[in-house]
Design an enzyme around this catalytic site. Structure first.
Site, PDB file in Angstrom:
ATOM      1  N   ALA A  31      95.985 -38.986 103.575  1.00 40.10           N
ATOM      2  CA  ALA A  31      95.980 -38.667 102.148  1.00 40.10           C
ATOM      3  C   ALA A  31      95.089 -39.538 101.287  1.00 40.10           C
ATOM      4  O   ALA A  31      94.887 -40.707 101.568  1.00 40.10           O
ATOM      5  CB  ALA A  31      97.381 -38.689 101.583  1.00 40.10           C
ATOM      6  N   THR A  32      94.616 -38.871 100.242  1.00 38.02           N
ATOM      7  CA  THR A  32      93.506 -39.430  99.484  1.00 38.02           C
ATOM      8  C   THR A  32      93.089 -38.520  98.362  1.00 38.02           C
ATOM      9  O   THR A  32      93.370 -37.338  98.395  1.00 38.02           O
ATOM     10  CB  THR A  32      92.280 -39.526 100.436  1.00 38.02           C
ATOM     11  OG1 THR A  32      92.433 -40.629 101.261  1.00 38.02           O
ATOM     12  CG2 THR A  32      90.965 -39.609  99.739  1.00 38.02           C
ATOM     13  N   THR A  33      92.333 -39.077  97.418  1.00 36.11           N
ATOM     14  CA  THR A  33      91.425 -38.246  96.631  1.00 36.11           C
ATOM     15  C   THR A  33      90.086 -38.962  96.591  1.00 36.11           C
ATOM     16  O   THR A  33      90.018 -40.127  96.189  1.00 36.11           O
ATOM     17  CB  THR A  33      91.931 -38.043  95.189  1.00 36.11           C
ATOM     18  OG1 THR A  33      93.231 -37.444  95.255  1.00 36.11           O
ATOM     19  CG2 THR A  33      91.003 -37.133  94.415  1.00 36.11           C
TER      20      THR A  33
END
Lengths: 257, 269
Positions: free
Chosen positions: A33-35
């Site tokens: 997960a990330t942006t």
């Protein structure tokens, strides 16, 4: 004897194995997960990423660097499984250096894009099994074309050019819409913004992503944690120092959230 | 015929003569440490002689270009695999030389049925802290030496001693000092090698020793000015001030012009 200079081939000859096929059905929670986002601004390309790594509902780490400098003129922003992504970044970093030193010239920008695509392709089995999915953004300065460029990839290794911008990670759907709106109907297109204004936009975008995606870390002012923001111009890759990010956040982002 | 020890010793002796002969027209290489790093300097005829090996390692060589390429690749492979598998700080000049190429060169030299490497190598290593920079030189027989402050390569050990004797006396702080001292040292070596060549076949190392050593800058620069007509000056740095892990960079023409001794500048422009 063919032309030498392929570090990845050399690694394989030494017995190194990358992208071991994943076991389908392994239901362990993986760190993901990330942006991450990249867009063109007046002087080049801005690449930004939040700093959170999660495993299911658990926050594993809030100081992750997802915008990795591969060489003086290119950056890989990572979304997905950090272990695999860091390994890819390490292979790329050494491949580019090795090519430059053996062949006495820089690897072309197209060659760099292909190198990442090849690694993703080798990783398909692990990606499909869910143990090593990585969907990165690669941005760099193309010396041949004299322009900074953005590319994004799917987990199978397909490469797409982000003509104006690119996003990836679990929080990306939120800001993709905002980026389109800003670029089309905002006061000015992203590509005409000066560095400071572009930075403010990146901070606002990541703050928005964190608002709607639990897996994206926002700004933690108490701990002094800000996203990682890097710029790629003809002069190379440069990171914005935390102090400057803090000042911009306090003056132009915080009051509006 | 080489099973007999005497024959083998004789064959190795012949080989030494052959290699000395091959190297006598080579161009010397000079490495000096200065306040912000290490300078490598030589003159070349087209094919470069100075190379980047790893983040803090640079190579200077003289001899056969194909042999130099082969060993350069060996070093590059060892350094990059080690740097990838462990870390950049585990890639040291000392390990690359002692456990990497020196045994390979020695073996090639002593296996009298196979071709030896016609090459001499200088490996410069930039340390994390100033004042601890080092050099390693490797001879064509695999003998290596570790040095601090400065190191040189030349056709014979007598010429190398002369060059080292001169460069050690120089006060080197800035890059400008380093460039000036390196050029003069190179000129001392090149003059000595040329005079040895002119002495012809009957010449031996003892004879070089008796020729008068010229160390005045004017004569040395005049020699370099003559050489520049047919060769290109090559300067490379391991520059501690460069951002990022890779510290190697070639000294660009305009930058070189700014630090060249005034006696030489007009000849380059």
């Amino acid at each position: 004897m063919g032309i030498q200079g392929d570090f990845y081939k050399l690694l394989k000859e030494q017995g190194y194995v990358f992208g071991v096929s994943g076991q389908a059905g392994a239901r362990q929670e993986l760190t993901t997960a990330t942006t991450i986002l990249a867009f063109k601004y007046r002087e080049g390309v801005l690449v930004a990423g939040d700093r959170r790594a999660t495993a299911g509902n658990m926050v594993m780490y809030d100081r992750t660097d997802k915008v990795l400098e591969i060489d003086q003129h290119s950056v890989m922003a990572i979304a997905g499984v950090p272990a695999t992504a860091y390994e890819m970044a390490r292979i790329l970093e050494h491949s580019f250096k090795y090519y430059r030193r053996t062949q006495l010239q820089e690897l072309s920008f197209e060659g760099k894009l292909r190198a990442l695509s090849k690694l993703l392709k080798e990783n398909v089995a692990a990606a499909l099994a869910g143990t090593g999915a990585v969907a990165p953004i690669f941005a760099g300065y193309d010396a041949g074309q004299e322009a900074a460029k953005i590319y994004f990839y799917d987990i199978l290794g397909a490469e797409f050019e982000g003509v104006e911008y690119a996003v990836s990670g679990s929080g990306s759907s939120t800001i993709r819409g905002i980026l389109h709106y800003l670029n089309t109907w905002g006061e000015q297109p992203l590509s005409t913004m000066p560095e400071e204004q572009a930075t403010v936009q990146a901070l606002r975008l990541l703050t928005s992503a964190a608002e709607f995606d639990s897996a994206t870390g926002g700004v933690n002012r108490d701990a002094g944690l800000y996203p990682v923001i890097k710029f790629i111009t003809a002069g190379g890759v440069r990171a914005m120092p935390d102090l400057q990010l803090r000042s911009l956040f306090e003056s132009r982002v915080a009051r509006s959230v | 015929m080489y099973e007999e020890p005497y024959r083998w010793v004789e064959a190795v002796g012949n080989r030494r003569q052959y290699l000395d002969d091959q190297l006598k027209e080579g161009t010397p290489v000079v490495g000096v440490a200065y306040e912000h790093g290490i300078l490598l300097m030589t003159m070349s005829k087209g094919t470069p002689k100075l190379y980047e090996i790893y983040d803090r390692l640079a190579l200077g060589g003289m001899g056969h270009p194909a042999d130099l390429e082969k060993l350069r690749f060996n070093l590059l492979e060892m350094a990059h695999v080690e740097g990838f598998n462990r870390s950049a700080s585990d890639v040291t000049g000392s390990r690359l030389v002692k456990y990497g190429i020196a045994p390979v060169i020695k073996q090639a030299f002593e296996e009298v049925f196979k071709a030896p490497f016609i090459v001499k190598i200088l490996l410069a290593e930039l340390s994390q802290k100033a004042g601890r920079d080092g050099f390693l030189t490797i001879n064509y027989d695999g003998t290596f030496e570790e040095k601090s402050r400065c190191a040189v390569l030349a056709a014979t050990s007598v010429v190398e001693q002369r060059m080292i004797g001169y460069v050690r006396q120089q006060s080197i702080v800035s890059l400008k000092d380093a460039v000036g001292a390196a050029i003069r040292t190179w000129a001392i070596g090149d003059r000595a090698q040329r005079s040895a060549l002119e002495d012809g076949e009957g010449h031996n190392e003892a004879m070089i020793d008796t020729t008068e050593q010229v160390t005045d800058a004017e004569t040395l620069y005049a020699h370099v000015r003559r050489c520049i007509a047919e060769k290109t000056m090559e300067c490379a740095l391991l520059d501690r001030q460069v951002q990022g892990p890779s510290k190697y960079r070639a000294l660009e023409a305009d930058e070189l012009e700014a630090v060249l001794p005034t006696d030489l500048n007009p000849s380059l422009s």
